[in-house]
Design a protein around this motif. Structure first.
Motif: not given
Length: 633
Positions: A41-46, A48-51, A111-114, A135-138
């Motif tokens: 999966a995509k490693q870093v998203v923000e 509201g983002e779809n991945f 946050g960081t989710f496994v 990782k979900v980061v703004k």
């Protein structure tokens, strides 16, 4: 002739031999390959983002069990796809079969989710994938885009690069069309979502339905309707077009109203040819033959329709009738009564019928003044609504039951019905005739009446059979006592007078309450809502999904309209929110009501089986009305 036949026979034998050699080579390569089950999966998203979350295995697999994804919103999945590839290097031919299980997720918190491993069964053995960390980061999309592109360029296999094909933005797209972007308030318009494609597509999933704030909506396409694709030339290219959704909208207020885009995903399939170079001229000619080197590439496409803006014109204020209740379209109006000469305690049925095309479902009552000596009941409303590509039409019938309790001559004044005619661009008003009813006194003692329905046939007479003899107790009075000038004597004199005064006061209060239409609507709001919920429960038991959701929606909107004196034409999420805040209703209950309305509209227009949501939405609606009644007392 014999030489040609022999030549063809030798060519056939050669092709069969080559095919057998090819199959043996493939069997050997499949047995030798190492099985890998990989999650990515995509490693870093923000937020509201779809991945995409994908699990890939290079073997035939089944019984896929996905991980717990409670930290994300699942928009689609898991969907399964397969692909195969053939490669020949230094005379060695290998074939790879790949199974892919994919999700479309949306991040909603930082946050960081496994994500824990998924599992599949291969040859009766269970395999687990690797865990995936996200990782979900703004503000992460901008930084990750360049990194992701670089990773893709570095990780791309040069051997496969020539064979990968992608669709252009014009190969598959979705577009929203509206019949009229500048209607009057209450005028019906139709929004159609069309899917255009010139390549093979599949796995079409709607991820987000369009919302229609400020509109009353009605689905014009039944779930049982089959899509009927047709061909259309656009800019010199031929497309296949399919209407996937068609909604009739009636604006409830004027001004600028926006309709959010509809979002969906699909898999586009395109044909490609790959040129394999093995270094061996024999195998190069064999594998580059048109019989073997044709393959198909599947590309996942995320599509979004264009946003639609509707500029709603207000209805003219000049010559607007005082009894106008928001009806817009083209209608006819008539009334009928079953009898005008009868005896006391006999029922009368008065019927009003509105027919035509327009927002006919928003017509929910008639303004009638009944004689005070008539006992009346809530009307029986019968709807015969027809939906088509042109909009909504049909008939609304209002049937009122009346029972005169006293003899005399009574008059029912004409009932008016007004609507705005779109063709004439003016208001039209109908008047029913005036009805004079002559009531004679019934013979004997009136029978007791019970009423359990909404039609004359539901009235039952009780006590018309042989009555039992009542044994009165023997009254014995002591000798030497007189009734005159006793306490009982004065009580019998003054109690009737006091009772008469109390009755006059009570009648005046009731007359005042009946004159106050807002108060009467407020008092009857719960009764009407519960009656509609009871009708929705019947639809729930019989599995009538469309009728169930229409009844639930009318129960919720009608309850708040009657409870707060807001006409349906002026009813919106904002006006409801303001009214509930003024009444000091908890914000939690307000949000729960708005969420229930959104869930009802979503379930109502969502594709597939909606029976799983019906009982949940019914319980939520019943609980909401109960909470409102407790809070507003």
């Amino acid at each position: 002739m014999n030489m040609d036949s022999g030549t063809r026979r030798r060519a056939n034998i050669k092709e069969i031999s080559l095919a057998m050699i090819f199959l043996f080579l493939l069997a050997g390569s499949l047995l030798a390959q190492e099985i890998e089950f990989i999650g990515s999966a995509k490693q870093v998203v923000e937020p509201g983002e779809n991945f995409n979350l994908t699990y890939t295995i290079n073997a035939q697999a089944g019984n896929f069990k996905g991980p717990n994804l409670s930290d994300f919103t699942i928009l689609a999945g898991p969907s399964t796809s397969t692909a195969s590839s053939i490669r020949s290097v230094n005379g060695r031919t290998t074939m790879t079969i790949t199974y892919t299980f994919s999700y479309i997720l949306q991040a909603y918190k930082e946050g960081t989710f496994v994500i824990q491993p998924a599992s599949v069964m291969v040859d009766r053995k269970q395999l687990q994938s690797n865990p995936v960390t996200v990782k979900v980061v703004k503000g992460a999309s901008g930084n990750q885009q360049g990194q992701q592109q670089g990773t893709m360029q570095q990780g791309r296999n040069p051997q496969q690069k020539a064979g990968v094909a992608e669709t252009s933005s014009n190969d598959v797209y979705i577009k929203a069309f509206v019949t009229n972007s500048n209607p009057f308030q209450g005028e019906g318009i139709v929004v159609t979502y069309k899917l255009f494609f010139k390549v093979n597509i599949g796995n079409v999933n709607i991820n987000k339905f369009s919302s229609f704030p400020g509109f009353w909506s009605q689905n014009l396409m039944s779930e049982t309707d089959k899509l009927q694709p047709y061909k259309q030339m656009i800019d010199g290219e031929q497309y296949v077009v399919a209407d996937i959704r068609k909604i009739a909208l009636f604006p409830l207020k004027s001004g600028r109203l926006s309709i959010d885009p509809l979002e969906l995903t699909c898999v586009a399939e395109i044909k490609r040819q790959t040129k394999t170079k093995t270094g061996d001229p024999f195998f190069d000619d064999f594998f580059n033959d048109s019989f073997f080197n044709n393959s198909y590439a599947t590309v996942e496409k995320s599509l979004k329709s264009n946003p639609v803006v509707i500029n709603v014109k207000p209805l003219p204020a000049s010559d607007k009738p005082s009894d106008f209740n928001g009806a817009v379209g083209s209608f006819t109006f008539r009334s009928e009564i079953d009898q005008t000469r009868l005896k006391t305690n006999e029922p009368i049925t008065l019927k009003f019928v509105v027919s035509g095309q327009g927002n006919i479902q928003l017509i929910d009552k008639m303004n009638i003044t009944f004689p005070p000596d008539f006992e009346t009941y809530d009307p029986k409303i019968t709807s015969d609504i027809k939906t088509s590509s042109a909009g909504i039409s049909g008939t609304q019938t209002f049937e009122y039951l009346m029972i005169p309790r006293k003899p005399g001559k009574f008059t029912i004044k004409p009932v008016t019905f007004s609507y705005f005619d779109l063709a004439k661009q003016k208001y039209v008003r109908f008047n029913s005739p005036q009805y004079t009813i002559e009531v004679e006194k019934g013979s004997g003692e009136a029978a007791t009446l019970t009423y359990s329905g909404v039609s004359k046939e539901d009235i039952k007479y009780i006590g018309s059979d042989i009555r039992h003899i009542k044994n009165q107790p023997l009254f014995i009075r002591e000798t030497g006592t007189l009734f005159f000038n006793s306490i009982q004597f004065y009580l019998w004199i003054f109690l009737p007078l006091l009772a008469f005064i109390a009755l006059i006061v009570l009648l005046k209060k009731q007359a005042k309450r009946r004159a106050d239409t807002l108060l009467m609507r407020n008092r009857k709001a719960t009764k009407i809502a519960r009656k509609r919920l009871k009708k929705a429960a019947d639809f729930l038991k019989s599995g009538k999904q469309e009728e169930f959701y229409v009844e639930i929606s009318q129960a919720l909107w009608g309850y708040l309209s009657d409870k707060f004196g807001i006409s349906l034409a002026d009813l919106s999420m904002d006006s409801i929110h303001e009214a509930l805040v003024v009444k000091n209703v908890d914000e939690e209950i307000i949000n729960q009501f708005i969420e229930t309305l959104n869930n009802t509209e979503y379930a109502r227009f969502a594709p597939g089986d909606k029976s799983l949501m019906m009982e949940k939405i019914y319980n939520e609606a019943l609980e909401l009305i109960t909470k409102f009644e407790r809070r507003l007392k």
